[in-house]
Design an enzyme around this catalytic site. Structure first.
Site, PDB file in Angstrom:
ATOM      1  N   GLU A  33      29.935  10.098 -65.509  1.00  0.00           N
ATOM      2  CA  GLU A  33      29.083  10.039 -66.806  1.00  0.00           C
ATOM      3  C   GLU A  33      28.034   9.786 -66.065  1.00  0.00           C
ATOM      4  O   GLU A  33      28.268   8.612 -65.092  1.00  0.00           O
ATOM      5  CB  GLU A  33      29.894   8.984 -67.665  1.00  0.00           C
ATOM      6  CG  GLU A  33      28.657   9.280 -69.089  1.00  0.00           C
ATOM      7  CD  GLU A  33      28.716  10.728 -70.263  1.00  0.00           C
ATOM      8  OE1 GLU A  33      28.082  12.043 -70.088  1.00  0.00           O
ATOM      9  OE2 GLU A  33      29.551  10.396 -70.626  1.00  0.00           O
ATOM     10  N   THR A  35      26.499  11.223 -63.722  1.00  0.00           N
ATOM     11  CA  THR A  35      26.931  11.680 -62.066  1.00  0.00           C
ATOM     12  C   THR A  35      25.870  12.402 -62.016  1.00  0.00           C
ATOM     13  O   THR A  35      25.955  12.876 -60.796  1.00  0.00           O
ATOM     14  CB  THR A  35      28.128  11.463 -61.653  1.00  0.00           C
ATOM     15  OG1 THR A  35      28.402  12.078 -63.172  1.00  0.00           O
ATOM     16  CG2 THR A  35      29.315   9.654 -61.488  1.00  0.00           C
ATOM     17  N   SER A 123      26.567  17.668 -77.184  1.00  0.00           N
ATOM     18  CA  SER A 123      25.606  18.764 -76.099  1.00  0.00           C
ATOM     19  C   SER A 123      24.645  19.534 -77.113  1.00  0.00           C
ATOM     20  O   SER A 123      25.229  20.666 -76.691  1.00  0.00           O
ATOM     21  CB  SER A 123      25.366  18.997 -74.732  1.00  0.00           C
ATOM     22  OG  SER A 123      25.330  18.090 -74.826  1.00  0.00           O
ATOM     23  N   SER A 124      24.221  19.648 -78.127  1.00  0.00           N
ATOM     24  CA  SER A 124      23.832  21.321 -79.147  1.00  0.00           C
ATOM     25  C   SER A 124      22.039  21.901 -78.055  1.00  0.00           C
ATOM     26  O   SER A 124      22.358  23.202 -78.168  1.00  0.00           O
ATOM     27  CB  SER A 124      23.681  20.112 -81.036  1.00  0.00           C
ATOM     28  OG  SER A 124      23.345  19.492 -80.599  1.00  0.00           O
ATOM     29  N   SER A 125      22.014  20.362 -78.199  1.00  0.00           N
ATOM     30  CA  SER A 125      20.297  21.762 -77.290  1.00  0.00           C
ATOM     31  C   SER A 125      20.513  22.229 -76.459  1.00  0.00           C
ATOM     32  O   SER A 125      20.235  23.492 -75.740  1.00  0.00           O
ATOM     33  CB  SER A 125      19.469  20.316 -76.953  1.00  0.00           C
ATOM     34  OG  SER A 125      20.022  20.000 -76.137  1.00  0.00           O
ATOM     35  N   GLU A 157      15.132  22.932 -71.210  1.00  0.00           N
ATOM     36  CA  GLU A 157      15.351  21.106 -71.743  1.00  0.00           C
ATOM     37  C   GLU A 157      14.350  20.531 -71.078  1.00  0.00           C
ATOM     38  O   GLU A 157      13.632  19.745 -71.367  1.00  0.00           O
ATOM     39  CB  GLU A 157      16.833  20.948 -71.565  1.00  0.00           C
ATOM     40  CG  GLU A 157      17.470  21.546 -72.848  1.00  0.00           C
ATOM     41  CD  GLU A 157      18.784  20.466 -73.432  1.00  0.00           C
ATOM     42  OE1 GLU A 157      18.301  19.783 -73.964  1.00  0.00           O
ATOM     43  OE2 GLU A 157      19.403  20.577 -72.917  1.00  0.00           O
ATOM     44  N   ASP A 169      25.626  19.706 -69.437  1.00  0.00           N
ATOM     45  CA  ASP A 169      25.821  20.142 -70.351  1.00  0.00           C
ATOM     46  C   ASP A 169      25.898  21.482 -70.807  1.00  0.00           C
ATOM     47  O   ASP A 169      26.492  22.171 -70.980  1.00  0.00           O
ATOM     48  CB  ASP A 169      24.609  19.844 -71.216  1.00  0.00           C
ATOM     49  CG  ASP A 169      25.214  18.064 -71.293  1.00  0.00           C
ATOM     50  OD1 ASP A 169      25.842  17.764 -70.457  1.00  0.00           O
ATOM     51  OD2 ASP A 169      23.733  17.529 -71.533  1.00  0.00           O
ATOM     52  N   TYR A 219      16.968   6.834 -70.053  1.00  0.00           N
ATOM     53  CA  TYR A 219      18.037   7.539 -69.831  1.00  0.00           C
ATOM     54  C   TYR A 219      17.122   8.317 -68.287  1.00  0.00           C
ATOM     55  O   TYR A 219      17.382   8.251 -66.575  1.00  0.00           O
ATOM     56  CB  TYR A 219      17.975   9.108 -70.682  1.00  0.00           C
ATOM     57  CG  TYR A 219      18.717  10.150 -69.708  1.00  0.00           C
ATOM     58  CD1 TYR A 219      19.955  10.192 -69.458  1.00  0.00           C
ATOM     59  CD2 TYR A 219      17.674  10.884 -68.357  1.00  0.00           C
ATOM     60  CE1 TYR A 219      20.526  11.514 -68.859  1.00  0.00           C
ATOM     61  CE2 TYR A 219      18.818  11.666 -68.224  1.00  0.00           C
ATOM     62  CZ  TYR A 219      19.926  12.041 -68.265  1.00  0.00           C
ATOM     63  OH  TYR A 219      20.665  13.426 -67.464  1.00  0.00           O
TER      64      TYR A 219
HETATM   65  C1  GLA Z   1      22.908  13.837 -71.393  1.00  0.00           C
HETATM   66  C2  GLA Z   1      22.648  14.852 -70.033  1.00  0.00           C
HETATM   67  C3  GLA Z   1      23.515  15.411 -69.144  1.00  0.00           C
HETATM   68  C4  GLA Z   1      24.448  13.954 -68.537  1.00  0.00           C
HETATM   69  C5  GLA Z   1      24.585  13.074 -69.148  1.00  0.00           C
HETATM   70  C6  GLA Z   1      25.246  11.813 -68.878  1.00  0.00           C
HETATM   71  O1  GLA Z   1      23.908  14.231 -71.496  1.00  0.00           O
HETATM   72  O2  GLA Z   1      21.732  15.699 -71.114  1.00  0.00           O
HETATM   73  O3  GLA Z   1      22.298  16.076 -68.219  1.00  0.00           O
HETATM   74  O4  GLA Z   1      23.282  13.503 -67.152  1.00  0.00           O
HETATM   75  O5  GLA Z   1      23.553  12.415 -70.798  1.00  0.00           O
HETATM   76  O6  GLA Z   1      26.194  11.873 -68.223  1.00  0.00           O
END
Ligand code: GLA
Length: 387
Positions: A33, A35, A123-125, A157, A169, A219
């Site tokens: 995560e 990473t 990750s629906s988007s 995105e 994602d 983020y």
């Molecule tokens: C979100 C981002 C991914 C990733 C995660 C964290 O889901 O869309 O690309 O960076 O956070 O691992």
């Protein structure tokens, strides 16, 4: 009626023709995560929660798109692609990226809908962008690879939805395989499938049902801290291009130069890249108990060092830690500040788990979490079944 049937029925009503139908799954991530944007490894998988797209070609430049879940129809043209504040941005972003590769594409008729729980961090988007891009590519035989489609989804995105996300994602949505995790090297984009077959354990998502506002600004700040760390080390080690290239020893050489925040963020990422490598070996060896122990470590790293958790996620993981007879692994999943925890649990224990966790969670947050058992499925694909 199944989601697919509803979507096809609505499509036929609107456009009076038979559509081609595509499935685009959401994703989970077992470990690895924060990473992906550090050139590290991730272990995601496509799941049994997905978008369904019904599409047909058009002879003009119009995209006529109907969102079944919102009962909303939007039209846009190839010459009118401007980021606004609606779900249609994601699609416009995909079209804009296609236009750069092939300016002679045409419009589409689309009806789509989803059973991915919104805000759950599945990750629906990315599934929306990946599925729509795949449908466009297939309809006009454009010949883009799945890797190219993942990059298009990521660029949509970034450029049209303002989210500076990594590659994990869309890559997972497009490359998933039934009953397998992906092991993806986010730097080279080389990947492998690691089968997940267990007679004893299964995967369960527990949804906090919260999404704290901090999520997108935090983020970006975390990314920045990692980039600062890399930029500083690179001044003396020119071969370092991401935290993937930095060992724990090398990081410690700079401990005095970094502020505590930058040090902690970099330190978490370096540990997590290593945990993900170990997790692959453990999965291959069938040692899910040790893999689960790494998931707990990831969680507390994300909570205490990377600081992207929240009280709701921490409570769910603490409860899991106390119930080792059911849970062998648990951690927050995705960007953080809400969404789901991913859990490795004993098969057929969901009912026993559910009541106790609901009661505990309710006592603190006055609401109950949602529970989603998940299976690992094929990535984005054309479907011919009628259901
Ligand atoms: C979100 C981002 C991914 C990733 C995660 C964290 O889901 O869309 O690309 O960076 O956070 O691992």
């Amino acid at each position: 009626m199944s989601l697919r049937r509803k979507i096809v029925a609505r499509f036929e009503e609107l456009y009076r023709t038979t559509p081609t139908v595509f499935i685009a799954p959401g994703r989970i991530n077992l470990i690895g995560e924060h990473t992906d944007y550090n050139g590290g490894f991730v272990m995601p998988a496509a799941i049994d929660k997905h978008f369904v797209f019904a599409v047909s070609a058009r002879n003009d430049e119009i995209f006529s798109v109907y969102a079944l879940d919102l009962n909303e129809q939007v039209e846009f043209t190839l010459t009118d692609l401007k980021a606004g504040d609606s779900w249609v941005n994601y699609m416009m972003g995909v079209v804009a990226a296609f236009m750069q590769i092939n300016p002679s594409i045409k419009g589409l008729n689309v009806v789509f809908g989803s059973n991915i729980p919104m805000g759950g961090g599945m990750s629906s988007s990315a599934a929306l962008c990946s599925g729509f891009g795949f449908a466009l590519n297939e309809t006009y035989h454009l010949g883009l690879t799945r890797i190219e489609l993942a990059k298009i989804s990521q660029s949509s995105e970034r450029n049209f939805a303002g989210a500076n996300v990594g590659i994990m994602d869309p890559f997972a949505s497009l490359h998933g395989r039934k009953d397998s995790f992906l092991f993806l090297d986010c730097r080279s984009l080389a990947f492998d499938h690691a089968p997940f077959h267990s007679t004893e354990y299964e995967l369960l998502l527990i949804d906090t049902k919260v999404k704290h506002l901090l999520a997108s600004s935090a983020y970006n700040k975390r990314r920045q801290a990692c980039e600062e760390g890399v930029a500083y080390i690179r001044k003396q080690h020119s071969s370092v291009s991401s935290l993937r290239d930095v060992s724990k020893n090398l990081l410690f050489d700079y401990r005095e130069d970094f502020n505590e925040d930058t040090f902690d963020k970099c330190s978490y990422v370096i540990d997590e890249i290593e945990r993900t490598r170990q997790a692959l070996d453990l999965l291959k060896a069938g040692d899910l108990v040790s893999l689960g122990a790494l998931m707990f470590q990831t969680h507390w790293g994300l909570s205490r060092s990377y600081e992207v958790s929240c009280p709701e996620l921490d409570l769910l993981v603490s409860l899991a830690e106390k119930k080792k007879e059911f849970f062998i692994g648990s951690r927050m999943m995705g960007g953080g500040f809400g969404g789901c925890t991913i859990n490795l649990v004993k098969k057929e224990s969901t009912i026993a788990i559910t009541d106790e966790i609901k009661a505990n969670y309710f006592a603190t947050f006055k609401t109950e979490p949602n529970f989603y058992p998940v299976t690992l499925e094929e990535g984005v694909h054309l479907t011919k079944t009628a259901n």
